[in-house]
Enzyme design. Structure first.
Site, PDB file in Angstrom:
ATOM      1  N   HIS A  59       0.832  -1.208   0.000  1.00  0.00           N
ATOM      2  CA  HIS A  59       0.000   0.000   0.000  1.00  0.00           C
ATOM      3  C   HIS A  59       0.866   1.258   0.000  1.00  0.00           C
ATOM      4  O   HIS A  59       0.684   2.147  -0.842  1.00  0.00           O
ATOM      5  CB  HIS A  59      -0.940  -0.005   1.208  1.00  0.00           C
ATOM      6  N   ASP A 113       5.490  20.311 -27.719  1.00  0.00           N
ATOM      7  CA  ASP A 113       5.689  19.010 -27.049  1.00  0.00           C
ATOM      8  C   ASP A 113       6.717  19.230 -25.957  1.00  0.00           C
ATOM      9  O   ASP A 113       7.169  20.357 -25.730  1.00  0.00           O
ATOM     10  CB  ASP A 113       6.173  17.939 -28.047  1.00  0.00           C
ATOM     11  N   TRP A 171       6.995   0.092   4.096  1.00  0.00           N
ATOM     12  CA  TRP A 171       7.531   0.750   2.899  1.00  0.00           C
ATOM     13  C   TRP A 171       8.878   1.427   3.132  1.00  0.00           C
ATOM     14  O   TRP A 171       9.546   1.839   2.194  1.00  0.00           O
ATOM     15  CB  TRP A 171       6.533   1.747   2.318  1.00  0.00           C
ATOM     16  N   SER A 213      12.790   6.508 -14.035  1.00  0.00           N
ATOM     17  CA  SER A 213      11.654   7.126 -14.739  1.00  0.00           C
ATOM     18  C   SER A 213      11.445   8.558 -14.266  1.00  0.00           C
ATOM     19  O   SER A 213      11.321   9.482 -15.065  1.00  0.00           O
ATOM     20  CB  SER A 213      10.407   6.274 -14.499  1.00  0.00           C
ATOM     21  N   SER A 214      11.439   8.734 -12.942  1.00  0.00           N
ATOM     22  CA  SER A 214      11.161  10.068 -12.396  1.00  0.00           C
ATOM     23  C   SER A 214      12.289  11.043 -12.715  1.00  0.00           C
ATOM     24  O   SER A 214      12.036  12.205 -13.040  1.00  0.00           O
ATOM     25  CB  SER A 214      10.967  10.005 -10.883  1.00  0.00           C
ATOM     26  N   HIS A 221      12.061  12.699   2.923  1.00  0.00           N
ATOM     27  CA  HIS A 221      11.314  13.911   3.248  1.00  0.00           C
ATOM     28  C   HIS A 221      11.118  14.845   2.059  1.00  0.00           C
ATOM     29  O   HIS A 221      10.003  15.306   1.842  1.00  0.00           O
ATOM     30  CB  HIS A 221      11.821  14.662   4.475  1.00  0.00           C
ATOM     31  N   GLU A 228      10.672  13.866  -0.736  1.00  0.00           N
ATOM     32  CA  GLU A 228       9.609  13.157  -1.451  1.00  0.00           C
ATOM     33  C   GLU A 228       8.226  13.684  -1.060  1.00  0.00           C
ATOM     34  O   GLU A 228       7.330  13.793  -1.899  1.00  0.00           O
ATOM     35  CB  GLU A 228       9.716  11.656  -1.150  1.00  0.00           C
ATOM     36  N   TYR A 276       7.506  16.698  -0.266  1.00  0.00           N
ATOM     37  CA  TYR A 276       7.282  17.959  -0.979  1.00  0.00           C
ATOM     38  C   TYR A 276       7.149  17.725  -2.471  1.00  0.00           C
ATOM     39  O   TYR A 276       6.451  18.465  -3.166  1.00  0.00           O
ATOM     40  CB  TYR A 276       8.385  18.963  -0.624  1.00  0.00           C
ATOM     41  N   SER A 308      -3.330  26.650  -6.769  1.00  0.00           N
ATOM     42  CA  SER A 308      -3.084  28.061  -7.106  1.00  0.00           C
ATOM     43  C   SER A 308      -3.640  28.422  -8.477  1.00  0.00           C
ATOM     44  O   SER A 308      -3.833  29.594  -8.775  1.00  0.00           O
ATOM     45  CB  SER A 308      -1.582  28.372  -7.081  1.00  0.00           C
ATOM     46  N   HIS A 368      14.092  14.623  11.151  1.00  0.00           N
ATOM     47  CA  HIS A 368      12.940  14.651  12.060  1.00  0.00           C
ATOM     48  C   HIS A 368      12.146  13.342  11.982  1.00  0.00           C
ATOM     49  O   HIS A 368      11.234  13.139  12.761  1.00  0.00           O
ATOM     50  CB  HIS A 368      12.062  15.901  11.867  1.00  0.00           C
ATOM     51  N   HIS A 369      12.527  12.473  11.043  1.00  0.00           N
ATOM     52  CA  HIS A 369      11.968  11.114  11.046  1.00  0.00           C
ATOM     53  C   HIS A 369      12.741  10.204  11.989  1.00  0.00           C
ATOM     54  O   HIS A 369      12.412   9.037  12.117  1.00  0.00           O
ATOM     55  CB  HIS A 369      12.003  10.529   9.633  1.00  0.00           C
ATOM     56  N   THR A 402       4.648  27.717   4.062  1.00  0.00           N
ATOM     57  CA  THR A 402       3.394  26.999   3.845  1.00  0.00           C
ATOM     58  C   THR A 402       2.220  27.842   4.309  1.00  0.00           C
ATOM     59  O   THR A 402       1.182  27.928   3.636  1.00  0.00           O
ATOM     60  CB  THR A 402       3.424  25.656   4.591  1.00  0.00           C
ATOM     61  N   LYS A 442       1.358  30.456   1.787  1.00  0.00           N
ATOM     62  CA  LYS A 442       0.538  29.933   0.689  1.00  0.00           C
ATOM     63  C   LYS A 442      -0.919  29.838   1.088  1.00  0.00           C
ATOM     64  O   LYS A 442      -1.812  30.292   0.365  1.00  0.00           O
ATOM     65  CB  LYS A 442       1.007  28.526   0.323  1.00  0.00           C
ATOM     66  N   ARG A 462       1.816   1.890  14.889  1.00  0.00           N
ATOM     67  CA  ARG A 462       1.435   1.590  13.516  1.00  0.00           C
ATOM     68  C   ARG A 462       1.963   0.211  13.121  1.00  0.00           C
ATOM     69  O   ARG A 462       2.789  -0.372  13.810  1.00  0.00           O
ATOM     70  CB  ARG A 462       1.961   2.672  12.580  1.00  0.00           C
TER      71      ARG A 462
END
Lengths: 357, 549
Positions: free
Chosen positions: B69, B98, B132, B162-163, B246, B248, B250, B261, B295-296, B321, B324, B443
């Site tokens: 998941h 293109d 994960w 790919s990314s 982290h 990731e 964002y 926006s 912070h993780h 943030t 925004k 968890r």
């Protein structure tokens, strides 16, 4: 032209108006729910909301303070959304951007987006760093009277009392109102030692011994659980911390330090032979016998514990027997194999295990 | 002259296409398929947790579901679906015909597909079940001999490549192929989001690529990067993983900020408030986002001064943030709000993302995180950010851009039904999980005993998850139905601001016959104004009225 004209679209306003109302309602309901959660008392639980030590209490107070601020910020933002909905112009009317309105909006962004967050965060930083960290810090070595070593295994907790021969598993006894210095290690993967009502959680990482102070305000049982995912039976890796009156604790520790008495009855003697000749002794230690295995928990004083398999099942005769026959039923994937014993061997083994006082 | 080759039709045209629009659509189809798979996995987990000591799903399967998941939603849905929207709309919004490298673009897409296939093949053997995050040493061969972990490593390599290739393509396209007159300060905010998303991918992905390669050699070739016995260190995995992990987060939210926006000004009938502040805060979030990874790791043995640094850097992100969020609110402030479905999802996004952001600040305070880390509070937090935030934003974007992609409008009523089901279901599922975490539920546990007070909240959460799933199905039904039967959309059904609405819906293969010169951040407004002033047909204003304007 009346740019502040009320909505002329009639019924089309209803779903959107209810959007904001429902958002507010949901926020309110949510807060109520969180409060209800905070009120439910449980005995021998593992809730951060029922602290039983200065450390946990300080962290919880900090949390409540932040939650109060958070609720204000959230409701503030939702109210602004609601007002912007209420004061919307009619569709199709070109909006003339008044200068002062631009100033109001800028003020809004600067105040709510920059000034208030920065001020709140600075205050928070100092409270957290100065107030709370000191309280939750592990004591310097030599400051505490008591030392305990806890070693995480897949999937149980090995508990040792340095300076004493005592070794037990999953049920940690400490004297009440005494700071206890806990050294945390792991035998395999990463575990995390967490007794929420007594203190923060601390990871047990290979190659990085860690320390934590345990202190309990009052006599009782406090539950804890492994907090870092450690494999198949992570869910069944619980522990209990018993805070005992000092005299009771000393008696318990003295008993735990002793090797087990030789079995009295012939059945128990036969059971001991089963234990030593079948696979049991290759994984378990029973001090006072030749069983010296280190893979499973120490069983020397098995009957002083209230539970089996890291609090998975109660330590009663029926459960113990069922566990010995088929450990994979209660805790699938644990390292103990089921034993293929004859009826007599089985009942003798149980008699022996029940004598491990 | 050899002339143009015959245009391929049918499925071959999809397999061999290098058209950014077709590739974008394939991204969206493929990622929504993975979204369904990940969603079913989530529902199975919620069923198992609906009551204490449930035996519906065995621990092995449950933990595989946890792993699949998380991996699916992050690597096969949110990141690539944003690449899909980016692929479709970046050239259209900047007035290009293109992407810069069309064949590289096709390669990016097919690498993603094969990454997903390699990973899901493990279902037929032994799926990975380490969570994960694949923390060493649990993911090492000693504790996870199953080759599901290897399938995951290849997924990270393939989707990562790919990314990165996709990101390089976006950067090249956005830097070089903007229409005449589209300076940096006239770029749509969605383009800003995709640009910074691309830079973050290029900066962060090598770290996880290195980490999984080290894990691969640890598992199969006897190295000991994460093995203490050989002088390695399990903490190295955590640093490398979160140095990617982290940013990731964002990567998964900045393009969504861009979508919001775009949508809010269109449905508020006002220019976006503080264009420069929004663009600058996107860059600021990305920069700060590279500095918060530890912070993780607040519960690992780390000096307090280091914890304090990562707490401060995490705090700092709250400021851009917050800017925004209040810019969006200020955009709505006294606007002529039109509540169509995209606006519903956008407003839902603001409220829910705000909760996720606030709970994030709370868990950035490390003494509090010492209690909350690895509990359901964190599960609630990430879902408020990634589902209440990213996915609601993606749905807003889907409803907003569907008319452009298909030429048809989606049904408004079904859209609103879907929104309310998702909104109620989402909050029911995840709000109670804050309480569960505070009450001590860790968890990734496949079961729990009664007597902790977790039963009712888990049941509420499970019921909520099915309401949420129903809401998602309504939108899918709406989309499938509208492709054939929706009302014709026309070029610009929303009276929008950006260039993709200048061309027919769906756009022709070359996107634009003429590319208008850009004179503001809202070119469609300029064009409409000129059409109104001159009373001329829209095509004729594609050329600048006077030189130098």
């Amino acid at each position: 032209m009346d740019t502040r004209g009320r909505d002329l679209r009639g019924k089309r306003a209803a779903p959107a108006g209810s959007l904001v109302r429902r958002l507010l309602l949901l926020a309110g309901l949510g807060c109520a729910l969180l409060l209800i959660a905070g009120c439910g008392q449980s005995q021998g639980g593992q809730s951060t909301l029922h602290p039983a030590s200065d450390q946990s209490r300080k962290i919880l107070h900090l949390f409540w303070g932040m939650l109060a601020a958070a609720v204000v910020v959230f409701i503030g933002a939702v109210v602004l959304l609601a007002i912007s909905y209420r004061r919307r112009n009619r569709e199709g009317i070109p909006l003339v951007e008044a200068e002062n309105e631009k100033a109001v909006s800028s003020g809004l962004v600067v105040a709510f987006g920059i000034v208030i967050p920065v001020a709140c965060l600075i205050v928070l930083f100092f409270i957290a760093n100065i107030g709370v960290v000191k309280a939750t810090d592990a004591p310097a070595p030599g400051q505490t009277k008591m030392n305990v070593t806890v070693i995480g295994h897949q999937w149980f907790w090995e508990v040792r009392y340095p300076g004493s021969a005592a070794v037990t598993a999953n049920e940690i006894h400490i004297p009440v109102k005494t700071p206890v210095n806990v050294t945390l290690k792991t035998a395999d993967v990463i575990h995390s030692f967490w007794v929420p009502e007594l203190n923060k959680k601390v990871d047990m990482i290979p190659g990085h011994p860690n320390t934590l102070e345990l202190y309990a305000d009052h006599v009782g049982m406090y539950r804890g659980q492994c907090a870092e995912f450690c494999g198949l039976q992570h869910a069944h890796m619980s522990m209990a911390v018993y805070a005992d009156p000092p005299a009771k604790f000393r008696a318990w520790l003295a008993n735990m330090a002793k090797p087990v008495a030789p079995p009295a009855s012939p059945q128990a003697k036969a059971g001991e032979q089963v234990f030593l000749t079948q696979q049991c002794a290759s994984c378990h230690t029973i001090r006072g016998t030749s069983a010296r295995g280190t893979i499973g928990p120490d069983l020397t004083h098995l009957q002083t514990r209230n539970t089996l398999a890291a609090l998975t099942i109660p330590n009663r005769k029926g459960y113990l027997g069922a566990w010995v026959i088929d450990p994979q039923h209660f805790k699938p994937g644990n390292k103990m194999p089921g034993l293929n014993l004859s009826g007599a061997q089985f009942s003798n083994l149980l008699t022996f295990l029940e004598g491990l006082k | 002259m050899r002339g143009l080759p015959d245009r391929k039709t049918g499925w071959l045209s999809w397999l061999s296409t290098t058209d950014h629009k077709k590739i974008g659509l394939m991204y969206i189809y493929a990622t929504f398929l993975f979204f369904m798979l990940g969603g079913v996995e989530a529902l199975l987990m919620r069923l198992q947790l609906a009551q204490s000591q449930n035996t519906l799903i065995n621990p092995q399967t449950y933990e595989a579901l946890v792993t699949m998941h998380g991996t699916t939603m992050i690597f096969l849905f949110v990141v690539p679906v944003l690449a899909g929207f980016g692929n479709y709309f970046v050239p259209l919004m900047i007035g290009a015909r293109d992407m810069a490298f069309p064949r590289l673009n096709a390669l990016s897409f097919w690498l993603l597909v094969f990454g997903g296939i390699v990973f899901y093949m493990s279902v037929f053997f032994t799926p990975p079940n380490t969570g994960w995050t694949f923390y060493a040493p649990l993911s090492d061969s000693a504790f996870s001999p199953s080759n599901g972990v290897d399938a995951w490593i290849f997924l990270i390599h393939l989707t990562g490549l790919s990314s990165v290739l996709g990101a390089i393509n976006f950067v090249a396209t956005i830097h070089n192929m903007r229409a005449r007159g589209m300076g940096w300060a006239r770029m749509p905010l969605f383009i800003w989001g995709i640009l910074i998303y691309s830079y973050l991918l290029i900066l962060a992905l090598p770290s996880v690529a290195a980490a999984v390669t080290m894990l691969l050699t640890d598992r199969h070739f006897g190295t000991g990067f994460f093995d203490v016995a050989q002088g390695g260190d399990p903490l190295l995995w955590q640093h490398l993983f979160w140095f990617f992990g982290h940013p990731e987060v964002y990567i998964m939210i900045l393009p969504v900020f861009g979508m919001i926006s775009e949508i809010i000004p269109v449905f508020s009938r006002k220019p976006v408030f503080g264009y420069k502040a929004i663009a600058a805060s996107t860059a600021a979030i990305a920069f700060l986002g590279m500095l918060v990874w530890a912070h993780h790791m607040f519960t690992t043995p780390t000096p307090i001064v280091v914890l304090a640094f990562f707490m401060l850097s995490s705090f700092a992100i709250a400021v851009p943030t917050g800017i925004k969020i209040f810019n969006w609110i200020a955009t709505m402030w006294r606007g002529a709000l039109v509540f169509k479905v995209p606006m519903y999802f956008a407003v839902g996004f603001i409220a829910q993302f705000l909760i996720g952001g606030i709970s994030g600040v709370m868990s950035a305070v490390f003494p509090v995180d010492w209690q909350l880390q690895d509990t359901y509070y964190i599960v609630a937090h990430i879902h408020y950010v990634l589902f209440g935030g990213s996915v609601f934003g993606i749905f807003a974007g889907l409803y907003y851009w569907f008319p452009k992609m298909s030429g048809r409008m989606m049904n408004e009523t079904l859209g609103k039904v879907s929104f309310w089901l998702m909104f109620v279901g989402f909050n029911m599922t995840f709000f109670v999980q804050h309480a569960l975490g505070l009450e001590g539920m860790p968890r990734r546990i496949y079961t729990y005993q009664s007597g902790y007070g977790w039963d009712t909240e888990n049941l509420i959460s499970t019921i909520g998850s099915f309401i949420l799933a129903a809401g998602i199905l309504v939108t899918l039904f709406n989309a499938v139905r509208s492709v054939k039967t929706g009302k014709k959309a026309g070029n610009d059904p929303w009276n929008a601001n950006t260039l993709e609405w200048f061309t027919p819906s769906p756009p022709p293969e070359n996107n634009f016959d003429v590319i208008p010169r850009i004179r503001s951040a809202e070119p469609m407004k300029d064009i409409r104004r000129e059409v109104a002033a001159a009373g001329r047909p829209a095509g004729s204003v594609a050329q600048p009225v006077a030189p130098g304007t």
